[in-house]
Design a protein around this motif. Structure first.
Motif, PDB file in Angstrom:
ATOM      1  N   GLU A  32       0.776  -1.363   0.066  1.00 36.58           N
ATOM      2  CA  GLU A  32       0.012  -0.193  -0.005  1.00 36.58           C
ATOM      3  C   GLU A  32       0.768   1.364   0.084  1.00 36.58           C
ATOM      4  OE1 GLU A  32      -3.423   2.266   2.716  1.00 36.58           O
ATOM      5  OE2 GLU A  32      -2.714   0.131   3.315  1.00 36.58           O
ATOM      6  N   VAL A  33       0.541   1.979  -0.794  1.00 34.85           N
ATOM      7  CA  VAL A  33       1.219   3.310  -0.965  1.00 34.85           C
ATOM      8  C   VAL A  33       0.531   4.592  -0.660  1.00 34.85           C
ATOM      9  CG1 VAL A  33       2.586   4.982  -2.651  1.00 34.85           C
ATOM     10  CG2 VAL A  33       2.966   2.512  -2.777  1.00 34.85           C
ATOM     11  N   VAL A  34       0.817   5.508   0.360  1.00 36.02           N
ATOM     12  CA  VAL A  34       0.151   6.659   0.737  1.00 36.02           C
ATOM     13  C   VAL A  34       0.949   8.005   0.204  1.00 36.02           C
ATOM     14  CG1 VAL A  34      -0.830   7.755   2.738  1.00 36.02           C
ATOM     15  CG2 VAL A  34      -0.570   5.475   2.778  1.00 36.02           C
ATOM     16  N   GLY A  35       0.287   8.768  -0.665  1.00 31.19           N
ATOM     17  CA  GLY A  35       0.643   9.999  -1.021  1.00 31.19           C
ATOM     18  C   GLY A  35       0.602  11.079  -0.007  1.00 31.19           C
ATOM     19  N   ALA A  36       1.415  12.183  -0.405  1.00 29.20           N
ATOM     20  CA  ALA A  36       1.177  13.482   0.268  1.00 29.20           C
ATOM     21  C   ALA A  36      -0.020  14.135   0.133  1.00 29.20           C
ATOM     22  CB  ALA A  36       2.556  14.370  -0.125  1.00 29.20           C
ATOM     23  N   GLY A  37      -0.414  13.941  -1.053  1.00 26.13           N
ATOM     24  CA  GLY A  37      -2.062  14.593  -1.514  1.00 26.13           C
ATOM     25  C   GLY A  37      -2.298  14.000  -2.792  1.00 26.13           C
ATOM     26  N   ARG A  38      -3.309  14.429  -3.338  1.00 23.81           N
ATOM     27  CA  ARG A  38      -4.062  14.215  -4.582  1.00 23.81           C
ATOM     28  C   ARG A  38      -4.072  14.952  -5.603  1.00 23.81           C
ATOM     29  NH1 ARG A  38      -9.879  12.208  -1.973  1.00 23.81           N
ATOM     30  NH2 ARG A  38     -10.061  14.195  -1.300  1.00 23.81           N
ATOM     31  N   THR A  39      -3.328  14.820  -6.579  1.00 24.73           N
ATOM     32  CA  THR A  39      -3.308  15.484  -7.802  1.00 24.73           C
ATOM     33  C   THR A  39      -4.442  15.284  -8.762  1.00 24.73           C
ATOM     34  OG1 THR A  39      -1.745  14.313  -8.845  1.00 24.73           O
ATOM     35  CG2 THR A  39      -0.886  16.272  -7.824  1.00 24.73           C
ATOM     36  N   ASP A  40      -4.976  16.176  -9.288  1.00 29.39           N
ATOM     37  CA  ASP A  40      -6.136  15.738 -10.391  1.00 29.39           C
ATOM     38  C   ASP A  40      -5.720  15.430 -11.679  1.00 29.39           C
ATOM     39  OD1 ASP A  40      -7.966  16.707  -8.431  1.00 29.39           O
ATOM     40  OD2 ASP A  40      -8.101  18.614  -9.141  1.00 29.39           O
ATOM     41  N   ALA A  41      -6.686  14.999 -12.444  1.00 27.48           N
ATOM     42  CA  ALA A  41      -6.309  14.387 -13.705  1.00 27.48           C
ATOM     43  C   ALA A  41      -5.460  15.473 -14.584  1.00 27.48           C
ATOM     44  CB  ALA A  41      -7.578  14.029 -14.617  1.00 27.48           C
ATOM     45  N   GLY A  42      -4.188  14.868 -15.260  1.00 33.16           N
ATOM     46  CA  GLY A  42      -3.591  15.777 -16.124  1.00 33.16           C
ATOM     47  C   GLY A  42      -2.539  16.660 -15.240  1.00 33.16           C
ATOM     48  N   VAL A  43      -2.655  16.783 -13.932  1.00 28.58           N
ATOM     49  CA  VAL A  43      -1.712  17.568 -13.065  1.00 28.58           C
ATOM     50  C   VAL A  43      -0.575  16.833 -13.096  1.00 28.58           C
ATOM     51  CG1 VAL A  43      -1.398  18.645 -10.798  1.00 28.58           C
ATOM     52  CG2 VAL A  43      -3.651  18.478 -11.956  1.00 28.58           C
ATOM     53  N   HIS A  44       0.423  17.775 -13.067  1.00 28.58           N
ATOM     54  CA  HIS A  44       1.956  17.036 -13.004  1.00 28.58           C
ATOM     55  C   HIS A  44       2.513  17.311 -11.373  1.00 28.58           C
ATOM     56  CE1 HIS A  44       1.382  17.641 -17.283  1.00 28.58           C
ATOM     57  NE2 HIS A  44       1.231  18.702 -17.142  1.00 28.58           N
ATOM     58  N   THR A  47       0.894  33.333 -23.364  1.00 30.45           N
ATOM     59  CA  THR A  47      -0.026  34.043 -24.161  1.00 30.45           C
ATOM     60  C   THR A  47       0.336  33.787 -25.622  1.00 30.45           C
ATOM     61  OG1 THR A  47       1.592  35.978 -24.152  1.00 30.45           O
ATOM     62  CG2 THR A  47      -0.544  35.867 -22.547  1.00 30.45           C
ATOM     63  N   ARG A  48       1.258  32.674 -25.838  1.00 30.10           N
ATOM     64  CA  ARG A  48       1.927  32.303 -27.205  1.00 30.10           C
ATOM     65  C   ARG A  48       1.353  30.851 -27.723  1.00 30.10           C
ATOM     66  NH1 ARG A  48       8.237  33.122 -28.194  1.00 30.10           N
ATOM     67  NH2 ARG A  48       8.296  31.547 -26.439  1.00 30.10           N
ATOM     68  N   LYS A  49       1.109  30.628 -28.591  1.00 28.01           N
ATOM     69  CA  LYS A  49       0.897  29.291 -29.116  1.00 28.01           C
ATOM     70  C   LYS A  49       2.066  28.561 -29.395  1.00 28.01           C
ATOM     71  CE  LYS A  49      -1.495  26.438 -32.459  1.00 28.01           C
ATOM     72  NZ  LYS A  49      -2.095  26.349 -33.772  1.00 28.01           N
ATOM     73  N   ASP A  50       2.408  27.419 -28.583  1.00 28.15           N
ATOM     74  CA  ASP A  50       3.620  26.815 -28.365  1.00 28.15           C
ATOM     75  C   ASP A  50       3.125  25.176 -28.488  1.00 28.15           C
ATOM     76  OD1 ASP A  50       5.820  25.357 -28.129  1.00 28.15           O
ATOM     77  OD2 ASP A  50       6.544  26.868 -26.576  1.00 28.15           O
ATOM     78  N   PRO A  51       3.317  24.415 -29.488  1.00 28.75           N
ATOM     79  CA  PRO A  51       2.895  23.146 -29.493  1.00 28.75           C
ATOM     80  C   PRO A  51       3.883  22.348 -28.333  1.00 28.75           C
ATOM     81  CG  PRO A  51       4.323  23.568 -31.341  1.00 28.75           C
ATOM     82  CD  PRO A  51       3.978  24.904 -30.751  1.00 28.75           C
ATOM     83  N   PHE A  52       4.708  22.579 -27.924  1.00 29.54           N
ATOM     84  CA  PHE A  52       5.694  21.770 -27.010  1.00 29.54           C
ATOM     85  C   PHE A  52       5.188  22.131 -25.422  1.00 29.54           C
ATOM     86  CE2 PHE A  52       8.317  22.652 -30.810  1.00 29.54           C
ATOM     87  CZ  PHE A  52       8.458  21.264 -31.230  1.00 29.54           C
ATOM     88  N   ARG A  53       4.118  23.039 -25.487  1.00 28.52           N
ATOM     89  CA  ARG A  53       3.985  23.337 -23.929  1.00 28.52           C
ATOM     90  C   ARG A  53       2.333  23.399 -23.891  1.00 28.52           C
ATOM     91  NH1 ARG A  53       5.980  28.901 -21.684  1.00 28.52           N
ATOM     92  NH2 ARG A  53       5.337  27.776 -19.712  1.00 28.52           N
ATOM     93  N   ARG A  54       1.805  22.620 -24.969  1.00 30.09           N
ATOM     94  CA  ARG A  54       0.303  22.783 -24.878  1.00 30.09           C
ATOM     95  C   ARG A  54      -0.047  21.722 -23.532  1.00 30.09           C
ATOM     96  NH1 ARG A  54       2.078  18.981 -28.261  1.00 30.09           N
ATOM     97  NH2 ARG A  54       1.184  16.852 -28.400  1.00 30.09           N
ATOM     98  N   ASN A  55       0.777  20.821 -23.112  1.00 33.51           N
ATOM     99  CA  ASN A  55       0.189  19.919 -21.980  1.00 33.51           C
ATOM    100  C   ASN A  55       0.767  20.560 -20.602  1.00 33.51           C
ATOM    101  OD1 ASN A  55      -0.973  18.034 -23.536  1.00 33.51           O
ATOM    102  ND2 ASN A  55       0.854  16.980 -24.064  1.00 33.51           N
ATOM    103  N   TYR A  56       1.517  21.854 -20.723  1.00 29.47           N
ATOM    104  CA  TYR A  56       2.036  22.171 -19.502  1.00 29.47           C
ATOM    105  C   TYR A  56       1.720  23.636 -19.224  1.00 29.47           C
ATOM    106  CZ  TYR A  56       4.557  17.837 -20.856  1.00 29.47           C
ATOM    107  OH  TYR A  56       4.802  16.540 -21.225  1.00 29.47           O
ATOM    108  N   ALA A  57       1.040  24.372 -19.829  1.00 27.66           N
ATOM    109  CA  ALA A  57       0.580  25.746 -19.633  1.00 27.66           C
ATOM    110  C   ALA A  57      -0.650  26.017 -20.221  1.00 27.66           C
ATOM    111  CB  ALA A  57       1.887  26.889 -20.239  1.00 27.66           C
ATOM    112  N   TYR A  58      -1.275  26.928 -19.560  1.00 28.22           N
ATOM    113  CA  TYR A  58      -2.674  27.283 -20.305  1.00 28.22           C
ATOM    114  C   TYR A  58      -2.650  28.597 -21.141  1.00 28.22           C
ATOM    115  CZ  TYR A  58      -7.566  29.008 -19.507  1.00 28.22           C
ATOM    116  OH  TYR A  58      -8.779  29.514 -19.723  1.00 28.22           O
ATOM    117  N   ARG A  59      -3.178  28.265 -22.168  1.00 24.37           N
ATOM    118  CA  ARG A  59      -3.035  29.733 -23.145  1.00 24.37           C
ATOM    119  C   ARG A  59      -4.357  30.523 -23.080  1.00 24.37           C
ATOM    120  NH1 ARG A  59      -2.782  29.955 -29.163  1.00 24.37           N
ATOM    121  NH2 ARG A  59      -2.697  32.329 -29.143  1.00 24.37           N
TER     122      ARG A  59
END
Length: 260
Positions: free
Chosen positions: A54-66, A126-138
């Motif tokens: 059994e593994v217990v984490g420090a908290g719960r991150t939601d879907a997609g969160v890193h 504020t800039r479209k960047d295909p390499f950051r689409r999963n790591y920043a909110y446009r």
């Protein structure tokens, strides 16, 4: 007559320091219909240690969160070579989960309940960047960072953050102590919001960011922001921003838990 003496197993507790790209997971916590980081870690430990762990984490991150730093604990009935555990887990786990170190801690130490502070960062571009689409909110317009930082300072006036909590959650209290909350400019196209608190409510960071963005757009005044917190009504706050731009950065503990 001879009696067999019962040998009492000495339990050892270990902290795992890990990071993960949450893009392919339904969050940290095990889900009935989706892959989770916790499940992957438990499966890897089972494969290596040949038993259910059994593994217990420090908290719960939601879907997609890193997470750049997540802490989890597990117990085992014998002393382990922590360097070997770290190496083996990294060989077993998928490419988007990395173990940085495994250390033995006090047997009473708890990854979740003993954490004294957690730090998150949220990235906006504020800039479209295909390499950051999963790591920043446009976003498509500029924001008033000075006003957003003024509003962020208002957070320090309060402890009850019901207005930024997910409705119908299982939390017992909505009280949190915020130690840091500020926006900084990484470059001309990128903003990052850093927030640290002793604990966070479900969806709290994303709801705070969404509301601060409305302040930055000029749609919510500083007094209205303060009123939103005072009213303790989630319906008054802004919409939650997407999860893919949120990172758990650090989890802190008292030194005493590392004293064996």
């Amino acid at each position: 007559m001879y009696f067999k003496s019962k040998i009492r197993m000495e339990v050892h507790r270990y902290f795992i320091y890990l990071s993960y790209d949450g893009s392919n997971y339904h969050g940290w916590q095990i889900q009935p219909n989706g892959s989770s980081v916790q499940e992957c870690l438990m499966d890897a430990l089972k494969m290596f240690l040949r038993k259910e762990i059994e593994v217990v984490g420090a908290g719960r991150t939601d879907a997609g969160v890193h997470a750049k730093q997540m802490i989890a604990h597990f117990d085992f009935e014998r002393k382990l070579d922590v360097d070997k555990v770290c190496d083996k887990l990294n060989r077993i786990l998928p490419h988007d989960i990395a173990i940085h170190k495994v250390i033995e801690v006090n047997k009473e130490a708890h990854a979740r309940f003993d954490a004294t502070a957690r730090t998150y960062q949220y990235y906006i571009t504020t800039r479209k960047d295909p390499f950051r689409r999963n790591y920043a909110y446009r976003l498509y317009q500029s924001l008033d960072i000075l006003k957003m930082n003024e509003a962020a300072q208002i957070l320090f006036e309060f402890e009850d953050f019901t207005s930024f909590s997910k409705l119908h959650s299982d939390t017992r209290t909505n009280l949190c102590t915020i130690m840091q909350a500020e926006w900084t400019e990484v470059d001309e196209h990128t903003l990052v919001f850093t927030i640290q608190a002793n604990r966070f409510l479900r969806n709290m960071v994303r709801a705070i960011v969404g509301t601060l963005i409305e302040v930055g757009r000029g749609k919510i005044s500083l007094e209205e922001f303060r009123k939103i917190i005072e009213e303790q009504d989630r319906g008054l706050a802004g919409a939650s921003v997407p999860g893919q731009a949120l990172f758990l950065i650090a989890v802190e503990y008292p030194e005493s838990i590392f004293n064996l």
